[in-house]
Design an enzyme around this catalytic site. Structure first.
Site, PDB file in Angstrom:
ATOM      1  N   GLY A  27       0.701  -1.254   0.042  1.00  0.00           N
ATOM      2  CA  GLY A  27      -0.012  -0.050  -0.017  1.00  0.00           C
ATOM      3  C   GLY A  27       0.791   1.241  -0.014  1.00  0.00           C
ATOM      4  N   ASN A  28       0.271   2.285   0.286  1.00  0.00           N
ATOM      5  CA  ASN A  28       0.734   3.668   0.322  1.00  0.00           C
ATOM      6  C   ASN A  28       1.271   4.010  -0.945  1.00  0.00           C
ATOM      7  OD1 ASN A  28       3.512   5.781   1.290  1.00  0.00           O
ATOM      8  ND2 ASN A  28       1.360   6.405   1.544  1.00  0.00           N
ATOM      9  N   LEU A  29       0.266   3.839  -2.185  1.00  0.00           N
ATOM     10  CA  LEU A  29       0.654   3.563  -3.538  1.00  0.00           C
ATOM     11  C   LEU A  29       1.113   4.755  -4.324  1.00  0.00           C
ATOM     12  CD1 LEU A  29      -2.202   1.469  -4.729  1.00  0.00           C
ATOM     13  CD2 LEU A  29       0.236   0.511  -3.489  1.00  0.00           C
ATOM     14  N   HIS A  30       2.378   4.626  -4.908  1.00  0.00           N
ATOM     15  CA  HIS A  30       2.866   5.792  -5.713  1.00  0.00           C
ATOM     16  C   HIS A  30       2.856   5.511  -7.056  1.00  0.00           C
ATOM     17  CE1 HIS A  30       6.900   3.535  -5.705  1.00  0.00           C
ATOM     18  NE2 HIS A  30       6.641   3.402  -4.081  1.00  0.00           N
ATOM     19  N   GLY A  32       5.409   4.385  -9.108  1.00  0.00           N
ATOM     20  CA  GLY A  32       5.998   3.037  -9.133  1.00  0.00           C
ATOM     21  C   GLY A  32       5.128   1.761  -9.159  1.00  0.00           C
ATOM     22  N   HIS A  33       4.266   1.817  -7.977  1.00  0.00           N
ATOM     23  CA  HIS A  33       3.239   0.545  -7.966  1.00  0.00           C
ATOM     24  C   HIS A  33       2.330   0.755  -9.164  1.00  0.00           C
ATOM     25  CE1 HIS A  33       4.153   1.486  -3.326  1.00  0.00           C
ATOM     26  NE2 HIS A  33       4.564   0.173  -3.629  1.00  0.00           N
ATOM     27  N   GLN A 148      14.766  -8.904  -3.578  1.00  0.00           N
ATOM     28  CA  GLN A 148      13.456  -9.334  -3.391  1.00  0.00           C
ATOM     29  C   GLN A 148      12.936  -9.983  -4.509  1.00  0.00           C
ATOM     30  OE1 GLN A 148      10.068  -7.623  -1.250  1.00  0.00           O
ATOM     31  NE2 GLN A 148       9.139  -6.979  -3.271  1.00  0.00           N
ATOM     32  N   ARG A 182       8.854   4.801   1.525  1.00  0.00           N
ATOM     33  CA  ARG A 182       9.746   5.343   2.470  1.00  0.00           C
ATOM     34  C   ARG A 182      10.218   6.821   2.297  1.00  0.00           C
ATOM     35  NH1 ARG A 182      11.000  -0.390   3.550  1.00  0.00           N
ATOM     36  NH2 ARG A 182      10.220  -0.876   5.352  1.00  0.00           N
TER      37      ARG A 182
HETATM   38  O1  PAF Z   1       7.653  -5.154  -2.136  1.00  0.00           O
HETATM   39  C1  PAF Z   1       6.492  -5.173  -0.956  1.00  0.00           C
HETATM   40  O2  PAF Z   1       5.691  -4.204  -1.219  1.00  0.00           O
HETATM   41  C2  PAF Z   1       6.747  -6.140  -0.015  1.00  0.00           C
HETATM   42  O3  PAF Z   1       7.765  -6.834   0.341  1.00  0.00           O
HETATM   43  C3  PAF Z   1       5.850  -7.372  -0.830  1.00  0.00           C
HETATM   44  C4  PAF Z   1       6.381  -7.930  -1.941  1.00  0.00           C
HETATM   45  C5  PAF Z   1       4.232  -6.976  -1.082  1.00  0.00           C
HETATM   46  C6  PAF Z   1       5.554  -8.605   0.217  1.00  0.00           C
HETATM   47  O4  PAF Z   1       5.067  -8.091   1.458  1.00  0.00           O
END
Ligand code: PAF
Length: 274
Positions: A27-30, A32-33, A148, A182
């Site tokens: 969440g807290n989408l920007h 990039g998301h 990740q 962040r």
């Molecule tokens: O990248 C993130 O926002 C998190 O690490 C994810 C992949 C949603 C897992 O909680």
């Protein structure tokens, strides 16, 4: 767009035969998301996004409590980006039992893992659970969280998950700062300083491009410059893109990764080099 909070509702909403594209988020989408959601939408099938601030991937003293929760605004952004389903479970829905199985990936103690013990086990565990709940055909993750992405690709491969992992490019502000939830913690002064991390990674990139393979010296110089500007550096590291381990001298596909604290905010970034 439907907003769903329980696995039962989710399973009922997702026809077993549909091949959806899934974008897991906290969440807290920007932008990039949203770029990841657009990438998912381009595939052509239904798009599912999740919002879950996963306690398992935050260590003691990290920012789990203060991590911004902005569900209503996030839902508006997702609907505008043509997301079909937003899955937003609570902690009890995700972790109904006090004892939780965990997936401990390789390289869990490398790079960010060395500074955030348990972080990648928390990430892989929640993503595996989300995959099983959503059962997507595609899942989209950003390259900004490079380690990740690397580990989740390995998880899908090694567990033979029938899911194609798609990587979205890092979206940056005009001054080079990688977009991140962040960044919202930064003061105006820190925000002006923040692109220095990316500038140092670029310097290494340019040095590699001119044939310099003195990895240790390049890493040290960048760390020193950041420290001189008041940063606390966790690591600056040049790695192989194939293994995410230290590269051979003649290796062509590299990635330069960095994590450093600007006062109370930990920023990460990376640049691919080939
Ligand atoms: O990248 C993130 O926002 C998190 O690490 C994810 C992949 C949603 C897992 O909680």
């Amino acid at each position: 767009m439907r907003i769903i909070h329980t696995v039962r509702e989710l399973r009922a909403a997702l026809d077993a035969s549909t091949h959806c594209a899934f974008v897991p988020t906290m969440g807290n989408l920007h932008e990039g998301h949203i770029a990841l959601v657009r990438l998912a939408a381009d595939i052509g099938g239904p798009v599912v996004a999740s919002i879950f601030v996963n306690p398992l991937q935050f260590g003691l003293g990290e920012d789990f409590e203060r991590y911004p929760r902005t569900l209503a605004a996030d839902a508006d952004k997702l609907a505008a980006a043509k997301c079909d389903i937003l899955f937003a479970p609570d902690v009890d829905e995700m972790y109904p039992e006090p004892q939780t199985f965990q997936v401990v990936p390789p390289l869990a103690d490398e790079l960010c893992g060395a500074f955030r013990p348990g972080h990648f086990a928390g990430v892989c565990t929640v993503v595996l659970k989300l995959f099983e709940m959503v059962r997507p055909r595609y899942a989209v993750f950003g390259k900004k969280d490079y380690q990740q992405l690397f580990l989740l690709k390995a998880m899908a491969r090694q567990f033979n998950l029938p899911i194609e992992i798609i990587a979205g490019e890092t979206i940056r502000a005009d001054d080079g700062l990688a977009l991140s939830s962040r960044n919202g913690y930064l003061t105006a002064e820190e925000r002006t300083e923040a692109p220095r991390l990316n500038r140092q990674l670029r310097r290494i990139h340019d040095a590699l491009a001119s044939g310099n393979r003195q990895y240790g010296n390049l890493e040290r110089a960048a760390s020193d410059q950041l420290a001189a500007a008041g940063w606390k550096v966790d690591y600056i590291s040049i790695r192989s893109r194939t293994t995410l381990l230290a590269p051979r001298d003649d290796e062509d596909d590299l990635v330069i990764l960095g994590a450093a604290w600007l006062n109370k905010t930990r920023l990460i970034d990376n640049l691919e080099f080939s």
